[in-house]
Motif scaffolding. Structure first.
Motif, PDB file in Angstrom:
ATOM      1  N   LEU A  22      -8.871   4.060  -1.526  1.00  0.00           N
ATOM      2  CA  LEU A  22      -7.437   4.200  -1.779  1.00  0.00           C
ATOM      3  C   LEU A  22      -7.196   5.242  -2.872  1.00  0.00           C
ATOM      4  CD1 LEU A  22      -4.510   3.371  -1.287  1.00  0.00           C
ATOM      5  CD2 LEU A  22      -4.865   1.451  -2.869  1.00  0.00           C
TER       6      LEU A  22
ATOM      7  N   ILE B 274       0.849  -1.202   0.000  1.00  0.00           N
ATOM      8  CA  ILE B 274       0.000   0.000   0.000  1.00  0.00           C
ATOM      9  C   ILE B 274       0.884   1.251   0.000  1.00  0.00           C
ATOM     10  CG2 ILE B 274      -1.678   1.365   1.333  1.00  0.00           C
ATOM     11  CD1 ILE B 274      -2.982  -1.114   0.118  1.00  0.00           C
TER      12      ILE B 274
ATOM     13  N   TYR C 215     -10.773   0.010  -3.024  1.00  0.00           N
ATOM     14  CA  TYR C 215     -10.072   0.651  -4.136  1.00  0.00           C
ATOM     15  C   TYR C 215     -10.487   2.120  -4.266  1.00  0.00           C
ATOM     16  CZ  TYR C 215      -8.694   1.718  -8.930  1.00  0.00           C
ATOM     17  OH  TYR C 215      -8.168   2.318 -10.045  1.00  0.00           O
TER      18      TYR C 215
ATOM     19  N   THR D 113      -7.725   8.693  -1.486  1.00  0.00           N
ATOM     20  CA  THR D 113      -6.627   9.059  -0.590  1.00  0.00           C
ATOM     21  C   THR D 113      -5.390   9.450  -1.398  1.00  0.00           C
ATOM     22  OG1 THR D 113      -7.508   7.531   1.062  1.00  0.00           O
ATOM     23  CG2 THR D 113      -5.239   8.243   1.363  1.00  0.00           C
TER      24      THR D 113
ATOM     25  N   PHE E 130      -5.032   5.570   5.036  1.00  0.00           N
ATOM     26  CA  PHE E 130      -5.805   4.492   4.422  1.00  0.00           C
ATOM     27  C   PHE E 130      -5.745   3.223   5.268  1.00  0.00           C
ATOM     28  CE2 PHE E 130      -6.053   0.683   1.793  1.00  0.00           C
ATOM     29  CZ  PHE E 130      -7.313   0.846   1.239  1.00  0.00           C
TER      30      PHE E 130
END
Length: 192
Positions: free
Chosen positions: A155, A94, A152, A158, A184
């Motif tokens: 993410l 990530i 998703y 973010t 996240f």
């Protein structure tokens, strides 16, 4: 017989590549700050070239945006491929994903300004992100009450905010990436 010398207008010449790269860099900056409707004269000034030169490389705004989109997708895809996501822990993957996108911020921001282009970007770049998120759910690192698609979306949102904060010089590249990844992960970790 003398060897042929490449013309300076040849698309394979180093001069073409340097000028084209300068135009794309300038376009990314100008379009991310002013929007894709910004005057092409501003792009030419930012690239340090004349408008005539800009038009020799890119006949119109559409051609420039197409080239910038292809360049942005390529840069993001290369960074994701180089990130070793499949060998990293979910948390590290990530962080690497966020850093990859923030590092190509201006170009990626331009991708997100047009809905059709954004959909194409998601289609081309989503698979490695989906894989990491699915692995996170499967291994119990990420919440299982949200689908991969929902994770998703969070993410992606973010990442876009991290890019904006970096472009506004409110956070540096590494800080924006770390904060976004932490934000996240803290919101999506599996509940104990």
């Amino acid at each position: 017989m003398e060897p042929a010398t490449p013309s300076t207008s040849s698309k394979n010449s180093p001069r073409f590549d340097r000028t084209s790269a300068a135009i794309l860099d300038a376009a990314a900056r100008v379009f991310s700050e002013e929007g894709t409707s910004a005057h092409l004269a501003a792009v030419a000034v930012a690239a340090g070239i004349s408008r005539a030169t800009l038009y020799r490389y890119y006949a119109n705004r559409e051609a420039l945006l197409d080239a910038l989109t292809a360049d942005a997708l390529d840069a993001a895809a290369r960074r994701l491929a180089d990130a070793g996501l499949e060998r990293a822990t979910v948390e590290d993957a990530i962080e690497r994903i966020v850093r990859a996108f923030v590092a190509v911020g201006d170009r990626y921001a331009v991708l997100t300004s047009d809905h059709t282009t954004l959909e194409a970007a998601h289609e081309q770049l989503a698979a490695p992100l989906h894989d990491v998120l699915a692995r996170g759910i499967r291994t119990g690192v990420l919440r299982d009450d949200l689908s991969v698609e929902i994770l998703y979306e969070f993410l992606a949102g973010t990442i876009l905010k991290a890019i904006q904060l970096n472009q506004q010089h409110r956070l540096g590249l590494e800080e924006a990436s770390a904060v976004a990844a932490g934000f996240f992960l803290n919101g999506t970790r599996a509940r104990v």
